[in-house]
Write an enzyme that holds these catalytic residues in place. Structure first.
Site, short mmCIF file in Angstrom:
data_model
loop_
_atom_site.label_atom_id
_atom_site.label_comp_id
_atom_site.label_asym_id
_atom_site.label_seq_id
_atom_site.Cartn_x
_atom_site.Cartn_y
_atom_site.Cartn_z
N ASN A 97 0.82 -1.23 0.00
CA ASN A 97 0.00 0.00 0.00
C ASN A 97 0.85 1.27 0.00
O ASN A 97 0.50 2.26 -0.63
CB ASN A 97 -1.02 0.00 1.15
CG ASN A 97 -0.39 -0.15 2.50
OD1 ASN A 97 0.74 -0.62 2.64
ND2 ASN A 97 -1.12 0.25 3.53
N SER A 153 -1.49 -7.66 7.36
CA SER A 153 -2.76 -7.95 8.01
C SER A 153 -2.55 -8.61 9.37
O SER A 153 -1.54 -9.27 9.62
CB SER A 153 -3.62 -8.85 7.12
OG SER A 153 -2.96 -10.08 6.93
N GLU A 183 3.27 -4.33 12.84
CA GLU A 183 2.40 -3.19 12.53
C GLU A 183 1.27 -3.75 11.68
O GLU A 183 1.44 -4.03 10.49
CB GLU A 183 3.22 -2.15 11.76
CG GLU A 183 2.70 -0.75 11.93
CD GLU A 183 1.62 -0.43 10.94
OE1 GLU A 183 0.43 -0.65 11.28
OE2 GLU A 183 1.92 0.02 9.84
N CYS A 208 -3.53 1.70 6.76
CA CYS A 208 -3.85 1.02 8.03
C CYS A 208 -4.45 1.99 9.05
O CYS A 208 -5.23 1.58 9.90
CB CYS A 208 -2.63 0.30 8.59
SG CYS A 208 -1.18 1.35 8.72
P1 NAD Z 1 -2.59 -10.40 2.67
O1 NAD Z 1 -2.84 -10.63 4.12
O2 NAD Z 1 -2.59 -11.56 1.73
O3 NAD Z 1 -1.16 -9.69 2.47
C1 NAD Z 1 -0.80 -8.52 3.18
C2 NAD Z 1 0.72 -8.39 3.10
O4 NAD Z 1 1.33 -9.45 3.84
C3 NAD Z 1 1.27 -8.55 1.66
O5 NAD Z 1 2.31 -7.61 1.48
C4 NAD Z 1 1.80 -9.97 1.60
O6 NAD Z 1 2.90 -10.10 0.73
C5 NAD Z 1 2.22 -10.20 3.03
N1 NAD Z 1 2.12 -11.62 3.42
C6 NAD Z 1 1.05 -12.43 3.25
N2 NAD Z 1 1.31 -13.66 3.75
C7 NAD Z 1 2.58 -13.61 4.24
C8 NAD Z 1 3.43 -14.55 4.90
N3 NAD Z 1 3.01 -15.79 5.19
N4 NAD Z 1 4.67 -14.15 5.24
C9 NAD Z 1 5.10 -12.89 4.99
N5 NAD Z 1 4.34 -11.95 4.39
C10 NAD Z 1 3.10 -12.30 4.02
O7 NAD Z 1 -3.64 -9.34 2.21
P2 NAD Z 1 -3.81 -8.47 0.88
O8 NAD Z 1 -5.07 -8.86 0.21
O9 NAD Z 1 -2.57 -8.35 0.10
O10 NAD Z 1 -4.05 -7.09 1.61
C11 NAD Z 1 -5.25 -6.83 2.26
C12 NAD Z 1 -5.13 -6.90 3.75
O11 NAD Z 1 -3.78 -6.73 4.16
C13 NAD Z 1 -5.90 -5.76 4.35
O12 NAD Z 1 -7.11 -6.23 4.85
C14 NAD Z 1 -5.03 -5.21 5.43
O13 NAD Z 1 -5.45 -5.67 6.69
C15 NAD Z 1 -3.69 -5.81 5.23
N6 NAD Z 1 -2.63 -4.84 4.93
C16 NAD Z 1 -2.25 -4.02 5.94
C17 NAD Z 1 -1.28 -3.09 5.70
C18 NAD Z 1 -0.84 -2.15 6.79
O14 NAD Z 1 -0.36 -1.09 6.46
N7 NAD Z 1 -0.94 -2.52 8.06
C19 NAD Z 1 -0.70 -2.99 4.44
C20 NAD Z 1 -1.12 -3.86 3.42
C21 NAD Z 1 -2.10 -4.79 3.70
#
Ligand code: NAD
Length: 477
Positions: free
Chosen positions: A152, A229, A250, A284
């Site tokens: 993001n 997430s 975070e 977030c």
């Molecule tokens: P997602 O949970 O699939 O991925 C979110 C992030 O985590 C991605 O960058 C992904 O590469 C990473 N990730 C996923 N599984 C991982 C693992 N096992 N090990 C290491 N990294 C991993 O979700 P998405 O559809 O890509 O994004 C949507 C959700 O992600 C949102 O609902 C939000 O909660 C969360 N998100 C939060 C932030 C934040 O700034 N806190 C940023 C991006 C996404």
């Protein structure tokens, strides 16, 4: 697409391909594949681990003064390259070009602040109980770090980890976002070009779970830092716990924004609508649950809907556009499902509520009202351009709703009462509380959540602290 580079891994000072098949990168505004990113296999990760270990041995011995010089130079390189980086970021992530420029300059600001902080990483001398004893507390870098940053804010989520960790003298393996790899790689280019020693910063992309499982468990890695997430954060924290690794998490949020009867409603509408729809709500700390006191409810809602309808949605490269696409088709489907669920439970659409066109991942800035508390959108982080505006009557009922969820990242409130302000600072269960303005995310301020939003901080002196071990040396002299 000529402006969009092919992204490589950066391991031991060399840009190189990974041993797995490259992954495609899609422009979320057009749906076109614009490039590819290298995909790390186990052998690449092992090479990055060896590099991070030797890079740590070199970088930890560089004086704080000289570390700061490298960091300042990297910051300046980001500023010099702002137009190139912003264009890359908008192509792969979709945000308006003005937001991409601001993110790049904000990343430079972040690096400069941590560079100076490196020079102030004081230990302390503790007065002894006996005259012949000297007790010194030393701050030492924790060691090689595995950092995981999301799509993001491709630069700003990564820079918080990289700048603070490098300032403290740690080496880093950064797993950047596979969806938006090229702008994140520009951060690494800036450090490499600034003269960072080989191995101090490594960059990998690939299958997130494979990378995190391997790096977190590996004995070379001493600290984990993750932004993403809550669901994934809990898995990574559990693994880090098994291997006794330090961590900063975070995670997600679902920020309440309370507007009281005595608020300056125009100011509240202007600031909250801006922060709600920035980056298409994929933030977030975005305000997501609007609680407006009864007397000003209609006025606030009318102003907020008008602000939402004034947003120009489109391709972020168009200078007129103020909101770009969502990062993926998956996020558009998530918005459709959350809206449909809210409507099926009695909620109403004040504006928006549907996707735009059938090319790119566009969804209308959306305002929902009268949404019952059991609706999914009031329980799951929406992470998109949906605002729920509900009414409340008393201070107690607003606080109780604000604190109802397991999240606790950011919270906002608008009131002209000093007494109410003070009470809010005390009563809101949140890592950050911003009253009468949007004042979060500056380098010098702590940035982090409580409860299911994680722990640790990614800003301020607290962020540096998380990359240090505390060592006591007590000696008889
Ligand atoms: P997602 O949970 O699939 O991925 C979110 C992030 O985590 C991605 O960058 C992904 O590469 C990473 N990730 C996923 N599984 C991982 C693992 N096992 N090990 C290491 N990294 C991993 O979700 P998405 O559809 O890509 O994004 C949507 C959700 O992600 C949102 O609902 C939000 O909660 C969360 N998100 C939060 C932030 C934040 O700034 N806190 C940023 C991006 C996404």
């Amino acid at each position: 697409m000529s402006d969009y580079p092919e992204t490589q891994l950066f391991i031991d000072g060399t840009w190189r391909d990974g041993s797995n098949d490259r992954l495609p990168i899609v422009n979320p505004a057009t749906g076109e594949i614009i490039g590819t990113v290298a995909n790390a296999g186990r052998d690449d990760l092992d090479a990055a681990l060896v590099a991070a270990e030797s890079g740590f041995d070199i970088w930890r011995q560089v004086s704080a003064f000289d570390r700061a010089r490298v960091l300042h130079k990297a910051a300046q390189l980001l500023r010099d390259r702002v137009e190139k980086i912003a264009t890359i970021m908008t192509l792969e992530q979709g945000k308006p070009i003005a937001e991409a420029r601001a993110e790049t300059l904000g990343a430079a600001d972040m690096i400069d602040w941590f560079a100076e902080e490196a020079r102030r990483a004081y230990g302390r001398v503790v007065p002894p109980r006996f005259a012949h004893v000297r007790q010194i507390v030393l701050k030492e870098p924790v060691g090689p770090v595995a950092a995981f940053s999301p799509w993001n804010f491709p630069l700003n989520q990564a820079v918080r980890k990289v700048a603070a960790g490098l300032a403290a003298g740690c080496s880093i393996i950064l797993k950047g976002p596979e969806e938006t790899p090229a702008s994140c790689a520009e951060l690494v280019y800036a450090f490499a070009d600034a003269g960072l020693p080989t191995g101090a910063l490594n960059l990998v992309y690939g299958t997130p779970a494979d990378i995190s499982n391997h790096l977190i468990a590996h004995p070379i890695i001493r600290k984990i830092t993750f932004t993403g997430s809550t669901a994934v954060g809990k898995q990574l924290a559990a693994l880090a716990g098994v291997h006794m690794k330090r961590m900063t998490m975070e995670l997600g949020g679902h920020a309440p924004a309370i507007v009281f009867d005595d608020a300056d409603v125009d100011v509240a509408v202007r600031i909250l609508s801006g922060s709600k729809f920035r980056n298409a709500g994929q933030v977030c700390v975005a305000p997501t649950r609007f609680l407006v006191q009864e007397k000003v409810y209609s006025r606030f809602l009318a102003g907020f809907v008008k602000a939402a309808e004034a947003i120009k949605v489109g391709n972020g490269l168009d200078a007129e556009v103020t909101m770009g696409p969502l990062a993926s088709g998956k996020r558009v489907e998530a918005m459709e499902a959350l809206t449909a669920d809210a409507i099926s439970r009695g909620g109403r659409i004040a504006t928006g509520g549907e996707r735009i066109g059938n090319q790119g991942n566009f969804y209308k800035p959306t305002v929902l009202t009268d949404v019952p508390l059991d609706a999914r959108v009031l329980n799951e982080e929406p992470f998109g351009p949906i605002a729920v505006v509900n009414a409340f009557s008393t201070y107690e009922s607003a606080i109780s709703e604000a604190n109802r969820l397991p999240y606790g990242l950011a919270a906002y409130a608008y009131t002209t009462s000093a007494k109410t302000s003070a009470a809010l600072g005390r009563d809101m269960q949140s890592g950050m509380v911003s009253i009468n303005h949007h004042g979060l995310a500056l380098p010098e301020l702590p940035f982090g959540g409580i409860k299911d939003s994680g722990y640790g901080s990614e800003g301020g002196t607290e962020a540096m602290e998380s990359f240090f071990n505390t060592k006591l040396v007590t000696e008889s002299i």
